[in-house]
Design a protein around this motif. Structure first.
Motif, PDB file in Angstrom:
ATOM      1  N   VAL A   1      55.513  13.706  35.349  1.00  0.00           N
ATOM      2  CA  VAL A   1      54.100  13.980  35.616  1.00  0.00           C
ATOM      3  C   VAL A   1      53.258  12.940  34.901  1.00  0.00           C
ATOM      4  O   VAL A   1      53.644  12.431  33.846  1.00  0.00           O
ATOM      5  N   GLN A   2      52.124  12.615  35.486  1.00  0.00           N
ATOM      6  CA  GLN A   2      51.220  11.662  34.860  1.00  0.00           C
ATOM      7  C   GLN A   2      50.442  12.319  33.727  1.00  0.00           C
ATOM      8  O   GLN A   2      50.251  13.540  33.734  1.00  0.00           O
TER       9      GLN A   2
ATOM     10  N   GLY B   1      48.330  15.743  33.695  1.00  0.00           N
ATOM     11  CA  GLY B   1      48.869  16.652  34.693  1.00  0.00           C
ATOM     12  C   GLY B   1      49.363  17.962  34.118  1.00  0.00           C
ATOM     13  O   GLY B   1      49.267  18.208  32.910  1.00  0.00           O
ATOM     14  N   SER B   2      49.911  18.796  34.989  1.00  0.00           N
ATOM     15  CA  SER B   2      50.377  20.131  34.602  1.00  0.00           C
ATOM     16  C   SER B   2      51.775  20.391  35.129  1.00  0.00           C
ATOM     17  O   SER B   2      52.175  19.831  36.164  1.00  0.00           O
ATOM     18  N   LEU B   3      52.473  21.235  34.438  1.00  0.00           N
ATOM     19  CA  LEU B   3      53.763  21.744  34.876  1.00  0.00           C
ATOM     20  C   LEU B   3      53.885  23.196  34.437  1.00  0.00           C
ATOM     21  O   LEU B   3      53.288  23.600  33.431  1.00  0.00           O
TER      22      LEU B   3
ATOM     23  N   ASN C   1      49.349  22.346  30.492  1.00  0.00           N
ATOM     24  CA  ASN C   1      48.229  21.607  31.066  1.00  0.00           C
ATOM     25  C   ASN C   1      47.861  20.415  30.185  1.00  0.00           C
ATOM     26  O   ASN C   1      48.261  20.360  29.020  1.00  0.00           O
TER      27      ASN C   1
ATOM     28  N   VAL D   1      56.298  12.692  30.669  1.00  0.00           N
ATOM     29  CA  VAL D   1      54.882  12.436  30.924  1.00  0.00           C
ATOM     30  C   VAL D   1      54.655  10.930  30.800  1.00  0.00           C
ATOM     31  O   VAL D   1      54.754  10.363  29.710  1.00  0.00           O
TER      32      VAL D   1
ATOM     33  N   SER E   1      52.720   7.344  32.967  1.00  0.00           N
ATOM     34  CA  SER E   1      51.982   6.779  34.099  1.00  0.00           C
ATOM     35  C   SER E   1      52.804   5.683  34.775  1.00  0.00           C
ATOM     36  O   SER E   1      52.353   5.099  35.752  1.00  0.00           O
TER      37      SER E   1
END
Length: 120
Positions: A11-12, A15-17, A82, A118, A120
């Motif tokens: 996830v960038q 972002g959320s998981l 989050n 996490v 980019s």
């Protein structure tokens, strides 16, 4: 006890998981529970804790961003994450038991964990 964590991924930042954890038996419906993170090259650490009665505490680095919850009927533990940051990268594990066992990570059984990256 067999534990299975899921929901991780790439996830960038920002972002959320949502992680999920299931266990054989009723441990997540009757005991305290916690989520742990093991970052690359570091020791496993407790990041979120929920007491048997539902009270929650968090590691300072995740307070306000992570939320631990459980569905007692489904014997499932969750971790909503989050505003993820690169420092949140690691393998996430869950477990259940007494608060002392959770604090000392004194468990015979662990799941394989779920990888959260996490970047980019």
């Amino acid at each position: 006890v067999q534990i299975v964590e899921s929901g991780g991924g790439l996830v960038q930042p920002g972002g959320s998981l949502r992680l999920s954890c299931t266990a054989s038996g009723t441990i997540f419906s009757v005991a305290a529970a916690g989520w742990y993170r093991q970052a690359p090259g570091k020791q496993r650490e407790l990041v979120a804790f929920m007491s048997r009665l539902g009270n929650t505490t968090y590691q300072d680095s995740v307070t306000g961003r992570f939320t631990i919850s459980r569905d007692r009927a489904r014997q499932t533990l969750y971790l909503q994450m989050n505003a993820l940051q690169p420092e949140d990268t690691g393998i996430y594990y869950c477990n259940g038991g007494t608060p002392e066992a959770l604090s000392r990570m004194a468990f015979e059984s662990w799941g394989r964990g779920t990888q959260v990256t996490v970047s980019s």
